[in-house]
Motif scaffolding. Structure first.
Motif, PDB file in Angstrom:
ATOM      1  N   ILE A 147      31.582  14.457 -42.494  1.00 11.99           N
ATOM      2  CA  ILE A 147      31.988  15.849 -42.604  1.00 11.99           C
ATOM      3  C   ILE A 147      31.148  16.512 -43.678  1.00 11.99           C
ATOM      4  CG2 ILE A 147      33.904  17.430 -43.031  1.00 11.99           C
ATOM      5  CD1 ILE A 147      35.794  15.112 -42.313  1.00 11.99           C
ATOM      6  N   ASN A 148      30.476  17.610 -43.317  1.00  9.68           N
ATOM      7  CA  ASN A 148      29.667  18.380 -44.262  1.00  9.68           C
ATOM      8  C   ASN A 148      30.236  19.787 -44.361  1.00  9.68           C
ATOM      9  OD1 ASN A 148      27.739  16.268 -44.684  1.00  9.68           O
ATOM     10  ND2 ASN A 148      26.799  16.802 -42.720  1.00  9.68           N
ATOM     11  N   LEU A 149      30.706  20.132 -45.571  1.00 10.63           N
ATOM     12  CA  LEU A 149      31.330  21.426 -45.794  1.00 10.63           C
ATOM     13  C   LEU A 149      30.629  22.144 -46.929  1.00 10.63           C
ATOM     14  CD1 LEU A 149      35.091  20.318 -45.723  1.00 10.63           C
ATOM     15  CD2 LEU A 149      33.728  21.145 -43.797  1.00 10.63           C
ATOM     16  N   ASN A 150      30.466  23.462 -46.787  1.00  5.45           N
ATOM     17  CA  ASN A 150      29.976  24.326 -47.852  1.00  5.45           C
ATOM     18  C   ASN A 150      31.036  25.369 -48.162  1.00  5.45           C
ATOM     19  OD1 ASN A 150      27.303  23.196 -48.209  1.00  5.45           O
ATOM     20  ND2 ASN A 150      26.799  24.095 -46.195  1.00  5.45           N
ATOM     21  N   PHE A 151      31.196  25.675 -49.461  1.00  5.16           N
ATOM     22  CA  PHE A 151      32.254  26.585 -49.891  1.00  5.16           C
ATOM     23  C   PHE A 151      31.655  27.822 -50.528  1.00  5.16           C
ATOM     24  CE2 PHE A 151      33.815  22.236 -50.139  1.00  5.16           C
ATOM     25  CZ  PHE A 151      34.983  22.309 -49.399  1.00  5.16           C
ATOM     26  N   ASP A 152      32.345  28.944 -50.316  1.00  3.50           N
ATOM     27  CA  ASP A 152      31.943  30.153 -51.025  1.00  3.50           C
ATOM     28  C   ASP A 152      32.536  30.136 -52.433  1.00  3.50           C
ATOM     29  OD1 ASP A 152      34.617  30.836 -50.775  1.00  3.50           O
ATOM     30  OD2 ASP A 152      34.286  32.280 -49.156  1.00  3.50           O
ATOM     31  N   ARG A 153      32.313  31.177 -53.212  1.00  2.00           N
ATOM     32  CA  ARG A 153      32.760  31.191 -54.600  1.00  2.00           C
ATOM     33  C   ARG A 153      34.277  31.266 -54.736  1.00  2.00           C
ATOM     34  NH1 ARG A 153      31.167  37.228 -56.821  1.00  2.00           N
ATOM     35  NH2 ARG A 153      32.138  38.429 -55.129  1.00  2.00           N
ATOM     36  N   TYR A 154      34.956  31.555 -53.597  1.00  2.00           N
ATOM     37  CA  TYR A 154      36.412  31.582 -53.628  1.00  2.00           C
ATOM     38  C   TYR A 154      37.011  30.260 -53.142  1.00  2.00           C
ATOM     39  CZ  TYR A 154      35.457  36.562 -53.978  1.00  2.00           C
ATOM     40  OH  TYR A 154      34.982  37.785 -54.368  1.00  2.00           O
ATOM     41  N   GLY A 155      36.164  29.317 -52.834  1.00  2.00           N
ATOM     42  CA  GLY A 155      36.642  28.008 -52.405  1.00  2.00           C
ATOM     43  C   GLY A 155      36.934  27.897 -50.926  1.00  2.00           C
ATOM     44  N   LYS A 156      36.527  28.898 -50.140  1.00  2.00           N
ATOM     45  CA  LYS A 156      36.759  28.836 -48.701  1.00  2.00           C
ATOM     46  C   LYS A 156      35.554  28.221 -48.001  1.00  2.00           C
ATOM     47  CE  LYS A 156      39.951  32.729 -48.345  1.00  2.00           C
ATOM     48  NZ  LYS A 156      40.232  34.037 -47.690  1.00  2.00           N
ATOM     49  N   ILE A 157      35.839  27.526 -46.900  1.00  2.00           N
ATOM     50  CA  ILE A 157      34.768  26.854 -46.154  1.00  2.00           C
ATOM     51  C   ILE A 157      33.886  27.890 -45.464  1.00  2.00           C
ATOM     52  CG2 ILE A 157      34.247  25.238 -44.293  1.00  2.00           C
ATOM     53  CD1 ILE A 157      36.906  23.891 -44.826  1.00  2.00           C
ATOM     54  N   LYS A 158      32.589  27.735 -45.641  1.00  2.00           N
ATOM     55  CA  LYS A 158      31.648  28.606 -44.952  1.00  2.00           C
ATOM     56  C   LYS A 158      31.528  28.186 -43.478  1.00  2.00           C
ATOM     57  CE  LYS A 158      28.758  29.677 -48.977  1.00  2.00           C
ATOM     58  NZ  LYS A 158      27.376  29.628 -49.534  1.00  2.00           N
ATOM     59  N   ASN A 159      30.900  29.047 -42.698  1.00  2.00           N
ATOM     60  CA  ASN A 159      30.800  28.799 -41.253  1.00  2.00           C
ATOM     61  C   ASN A 159      29.684  27.836 -40.872  1.00  2.00           C
ATOM     62  OD1 ASN A 159      32.956  30.473 -40.609  1.00  2.00           O
ATOM     63  ND2 ASN A 159      31.642  32.301 -40.483  1.00  2.00           N
ATOM     64  N   ASP A 160      28.975  27.307 -41.858  1.00  2.00           N
ATOM     65  CA  ASP A 160      27.887  26.377 -41.534  1.00  2.00           C
ATOM     66  C   ASP A 160      28.332  24.913 -41.631  1.00  2.00           C
ATOM     67  OD1 ASP A 160      28.241  26.332 -44.220  1.00  2.00           O
ATOM     68  OD2 ASP A 160      26.118  26.497 -44.758  1.00  2.00           O
ATOM     69  N   TYR A 161      29.644  24.678 -41.485  1.00  2.00           N
ATOM     70  CA  TYR A 161      30.155  23.306 -41.567  1.00  2.00           C
ATOM     71  C   TYR A 161      29.680  22.485 -40.356  1.00  2.00           C
ATOM     72  CZ  TYR A 161      33.696  24.851 -38.200  1.00  2.00           C
ATOM     73  OH  TYR A 161      34.336  25.343 -37.096  1.00  2.00           O
ATOM     74  N   GLU A 162      29.702  21.163 -40.503  1.00  2.00           N
ATOM     75  CA  GLU A 162      29.323  20.250 -39.423  1.00  2.00           C
ATOM     76  C   GLU A 162      30.134  18.971 -39.542  1.00  2.00           C
ATOM     77  OE1 GLU A 162      25.350  18.238 -37.384  1.00  2.00           O
ATOM     78  OE2 GLU A 162      25.253  19.019 -39.436  1.00  2.00           O
ATOM     79  N   VAL A 163      30.676  18.548 -38.415  1.00  2.00           N
ATOM     80  CA  VAL A 163      31.434  17.301 -38.347  1.00  2.00           C
ATOM     81  C   VAL A 163      30.865  16.491 -37.185  1.00  2.00           C
ATOM     82  CG1 VAL A 163      33.702  16.223 -38.082  1.00  2.00           C
ATOM     83  CG2 VAL A 163      33.507  18.459 -39.191  1.00  2.00           C
ATOM     84  N   LYS A 164      30.457  15.269 -37.469  1.00  2.00           N
ATOM     85  CA  LYS A 164      29.903  14.446 -36.401  1.00  2.00           C
ATOM     86  C   LYS A 164      30.346  13.001 -36.576  1.00  2.00           C
ATOM     87  CE  LYS A 164      25.489  13.973 -38.847  1.00  2.00           C
ATOM     88  NZ  LYS A 164      24.021  14.174 -38.754  1.00  2.00           N
ATOM     89  N   GLY A 165      30.340  12.275 -35.466  1.00  2.00           N
ATOM     90  CA  GLY A 165      30.768  10.885 -35.509  1.00  2.00           C
ATOM     91  C   GLY A 165      31.072  10.369 -34.120  1.00  2.00           C
ATOM     92  N   PHE A 166      32.004   9.430 -34.024  1.00  2.00           N
ATOM     93  CA  PHE A 166      32.365   8.889 -32.719  1.00  2.00           C
ATOM     94  C   PHE A 166      33.865   8.588 -32.689  1.00  2.00           C
ATOM     95  CE2 PHE A 166      31.090   5.227 -35.284  1.00  2.00           C
ATOM     96  CZ  PHE A 166      32.132   4.334 -35.083  1.00  2.00           C
ATOM     97  N   ILE A 167      34.388   8.566 -31.482  1.00  2.00           N
ATOM     98  CA  ILE A 167      35.803   8.270 -31.229  1.00  2.00           C
ATOM     99  C   ILE A 167      35.876   7.015 -30.375  1.00  2.00           C
ATOM    100  CG2 ILE A 167      37.898   9.055 -30.029  1.00  2.00           C
ATOM    101  CD1 ILE A 167      37.153  11.899 -30.821  1.00  2.00           C
ATOM    102  N   LYS A 168      36.811   6.135 -30.707  1.00  2.00           N
ATOM    103  CA  LYS A 168      37.024   4.904 -29.949  1.00  2.00           C
ATOM    104  C   LYS A 168      38.489   4.795 -29.538  1.00  2.00           C
ATOM    105  CE  LYS A 168      32.950   2.810 -30.058  1.00  2.00           C
ATOM    106  NZ  LYS A 168      32.225   2.401 -28.836  1.00  2.00           N
ATOM    107  N   LYS A 169      38.683   4.321 -28.289  1.00  2.00           N
ATOM    108  CA  LYS A 169      40.009   3.996 -27.765  1.00  2.00           C
ATOM    109  C   LYS A 169      40.989   5.154 -27.913  1.00  2.00           C
ATOM    110  CE  LYS A 169      39.476  -0.968 -28.503  1.00  2.00           C
ATOM    111  NZ  LYS A 169      40.032  -2.194 -29.115  1.00  2.00           N
TER     112      LYS A 169
END
Length: 685
Positions: A147-169
């Protein structure tokens, strides 16, 4: 002094460089900032509690920041523990020195985490409709992701976040009706974009796979497109049952097995409503077994019992904006005899018609057109083509139907319009050019002229048609193949066969139908011996239908009754009045003879010496007069009086004949050389 200063500065530079290199590559481990990091995390999301171990600091001299990384941290959300691989963030060097740093970004790498827990974590940062949907439908499975998150100066997540990985079963349940088990996939989630790759799973116990699915969010709608692959499985029956919400056996499908390669796209709003669904499929239909009693089909395919099988079909299916097109070809089996089928179906949403264009190569099966005495024998070749459309009101319009066999027999129909009971509403043209089972060449054409019809031809074998009319139990003049026919049919045929050897020339006249019943008929023709055959039907003001039939040559008509053998000569005159499905008729035949009559009458002729002589010489029993008064009602013929007068024998009888069930006749037989009707009416013991 200068040299010492230079040496000091050089030493300072070297030491600083070594420190920078050491801090950049090896860093330092400390717990000093754990509480500060936890506090900052809580400021971002107070629902999350973080347990940190030793924190490693690495210097990034390029952008003057410090990389903060901790291994095996634990996150607690509502008493649920999530074990992570590491947490990583960057802090500006200035903020670090001033001990007043804020978290600008956050990188999290997880260990194997339950899917529900990871959804809970994401919802704690950003609760959205899609996350709520996932939380409700996910039942089991685990995830490993970054999980890659970037925050603005108010601590909110910016829209350039990225989540990657895999799911099993993974296990997903939708509406308690559809379930996906043993789900495995790779994912990459960005702002309003979701990429799924290498999906594998069992949908309602059917093994499915997909190389990719892409979802984009725009204007509060989700745009989905991807590819879905299914493999051959006899469990496809269960899948279709679920999708159709009923057993496919109710549609006549006993068994089905197929594989498919599907490209799809559609839109989904936040109320789960699907729109703009498009699907392109390549289907390999390994087998389909259709079982249903279809007596209408058996009229044309005499070997058909109740089963049709499709084998090895290649099908292309295209569905867009509620319109679809299906193209396919493969083998069709009628009771284990394989033929070939080529077809195309489509639906146009503009007119709600279901269009079809089909070709059937019938090589192994029998094909029968009983009314025309045509039969395609087994192992001979013929091709049937038909195109048209089917309406939602169950009406069928055939633009064209054609049958051509390897003997160059052709049947072509254009503009055939059928109602839901398969009766004809309209036909534009019907051309026949074939040799039938009686070895008679048929060449005839039926054409529509405005609302009326013209029948023109060189040759036509009417044997079967005459038999059908004579064996009509109800003596019903309704047109059984038309629906509410109101037309005049003009007829002109050069040669018309009454049976395999007898024919008439120049059959001409017309038939007028009103409300599907014959109102007027006037037909006239000539036998080769120049004797006339005339049929006239009229309807009077009392709605009585009057029929007059005259034949100067009676034999071809009498020969239709198989129990009479060797009928010769004679003139036939029939007069009949019909009303309310009850007909009263008078039949007169003059100057004829027969070789054989029913057994009882034949034995009684031995009472006459003249009769014995006629039989022994083969001349037959001669009659000068035959007259019968009778009535018909729903298959029951009542004979009020029937008498025949001849030089050898005379007969007077009455009784009834119930079609295909019972014959009951009684009367008087008088052997005499000359007798009249009055004498014949006197009982003889």
């Amino acid at each position: 002094m200068t040299k010492k200063l230079i040496k000091f500065l050089l030493f300072l530079i070297i030491v600083t460089t070594i420190i920078i290199i050491y801090l950049s590559f090896f860093g330092i481990n400390t717990k000093k900032f754990n509480d500060t990091i936890k506090t900052k995390i809580l400021n971002i999301n107070n629902k999350v509690n973080l347990e940190l171990k030793t924190v490693k600091l690495l210097l990034n001299p390029i952008d003057l920041s410090i990389n903060v990384k901790t291994f095996s941290p634990e996150i607690f959300i509502n008493n649920n523990k999530l074990e992570l691989e590491y947490i990583k963030t960057n802090i500006s060097l200035k903020s670090f020195i001033n001990k007043d740093f804020s978290i600008d970004d956050l990188q999290v790498s997880t260990k194997a985490i339950r899917l529900n827990d990871i959804v809970l974590l994401v919802r704690s940062f950003k609760n959205s409709t899609e996350m709520l949907i996932l939380d409700n439908i996910i039942k089991d499975g685990f995830l490993v992701g970054d999980i890659n998150l970037n925050f603005d100066r108010y601590g909110k997540i910016k829209n350039d976040y990225e989540v990657k990985g895999f799911i099993k079963k993974g296990k997903i349940s939708i509406l308690s009706k559809y379930s996906i088990d043993d789900l495995n996939l790779l994912f990459n989630i960005k702002n309003k974009e979701y990429y799924l790759q290498n999906l594998e799973g069992n949908f309602n116990q059917i093994k499915l796979s997909s190389p990719s699915v892409k979802v984009k969010e725009k204007n509060n709608q989700f745009f989905v497109n991807g590819k879905l692959i299914s493999k051959n499985s006899d469990m496809n029956i269960k899948l279709l049952n679920d999708l159709l919400e009923s057993s496919i056996k109710s549609y006549g499908i006993e068994d089905i097995e197929f594989s498919s390669d599907n490209d799809f796209n559609f839109k989904v709003n936040k109320k789960f409503k699907i729109s703009n669904f498009n699907l392109e499929s390549k289907i390999n239909l390994n087998k389909l077994v259709y079982k249903k009693d279809l007596p209408e089909l058996r009229r044309y395919l005499p070997n058909f019992k109740d089963t049709i099988k499709l084998k090895d079909h290649k099908i292309l299916f295209d569905y867009k904006n509620n319109n679809f097109n299906v193209k396919g070809k493969g083998n069709i089996s009628i009771e284990n005899d394989l033929d070939f089928l080529n077809y195309e179906f489509s639906k146009n949403n503009n007119n709600n018609n279901y269009n079809f264009n089909t070709s059937v190569s019938i090589n192994k099966n029998y094909f029968l057109l009983d009314l025309l005495s045509y039969k395609k024998n087994k192992n001979s070749k013929s091709t049937i083509n038909f195109s048209g459309y089917y309406k939602k009101d169950k009406k069928i319009k055939f633009k064209s139907i054609s049958l051509i066999d390897d003997n160059k027999n052709t049947f072509v129909i254009q503009g055939l319009d059928l109602d839901k009971n398969f009766k004809i509403n309209n036909i534009d043209k019907f051309d026949l050019n074939f040799t039938n089972d009686n070895k008679i060449k048929n060449q005839i054409s039926i054409k529509k002229d405005k609302k009326n019809y013209k029948v023109i031809g060189k040759n036509f074998d009417a044997t079967k048609l005459i038999n059908e009319l004579l064996n009509d139990e109800d003596n019903n003049e309704d047109s059984s193949i038309f629906n509410n026919l109101n037309s005049t049919i003009d007829i002109k045929i050069n040669k018309t066969y009454l049976d395999s050897s007898n024919f008439v020339n120049n059959l001409s006249g017309n038939i007028n139908f009103i409300n599907n019943k014959i109102d007027k008929l006037n037909l006239e023709s000539t036998f080769p011996n120049n004797k006339k055959l005339i049929l006239v039907i009229k309807t009077n003001d009392n709605n009585e239908k009057i029929t007059k039939l005259f034949s100067g040559y009676a034999k071809p008509l009498i020969n239709q009754y198989k129990f009479i053998k060797g009928f010769e000569e004679g003139v036939l005159d029939l007069y009949s009045i019909k009303k309310d499905d009850i007909s009263n008729s008078l039949l007169i035949i003059d100057n004829f003879k027969v070789q054989e009559v029913p057994v009882l009458a034949k034995l009684l002729t031995l009472a006459s010496l003249q009769g014995i002589a006629d039989l022994l010489t083969g001349e037959g029993i001669r009659f000068t007069d035959f007259e019968m008064k009778f009535s018909n009602k729903k298959g029951l013929m009542t004979i009020e009086e029937m008498y025949a007068i001849g030089p050898a024998i005379s007969i007077l009888m009455n009784g009834y004949i119930e079609s295909k069930k019972l014959i009951s006749l009684s009367g008087t037989l008088v052997p005499a050389t000359t007798i009249n009707r009055t004498i014949a009416s006197i009982p003889l013991l």
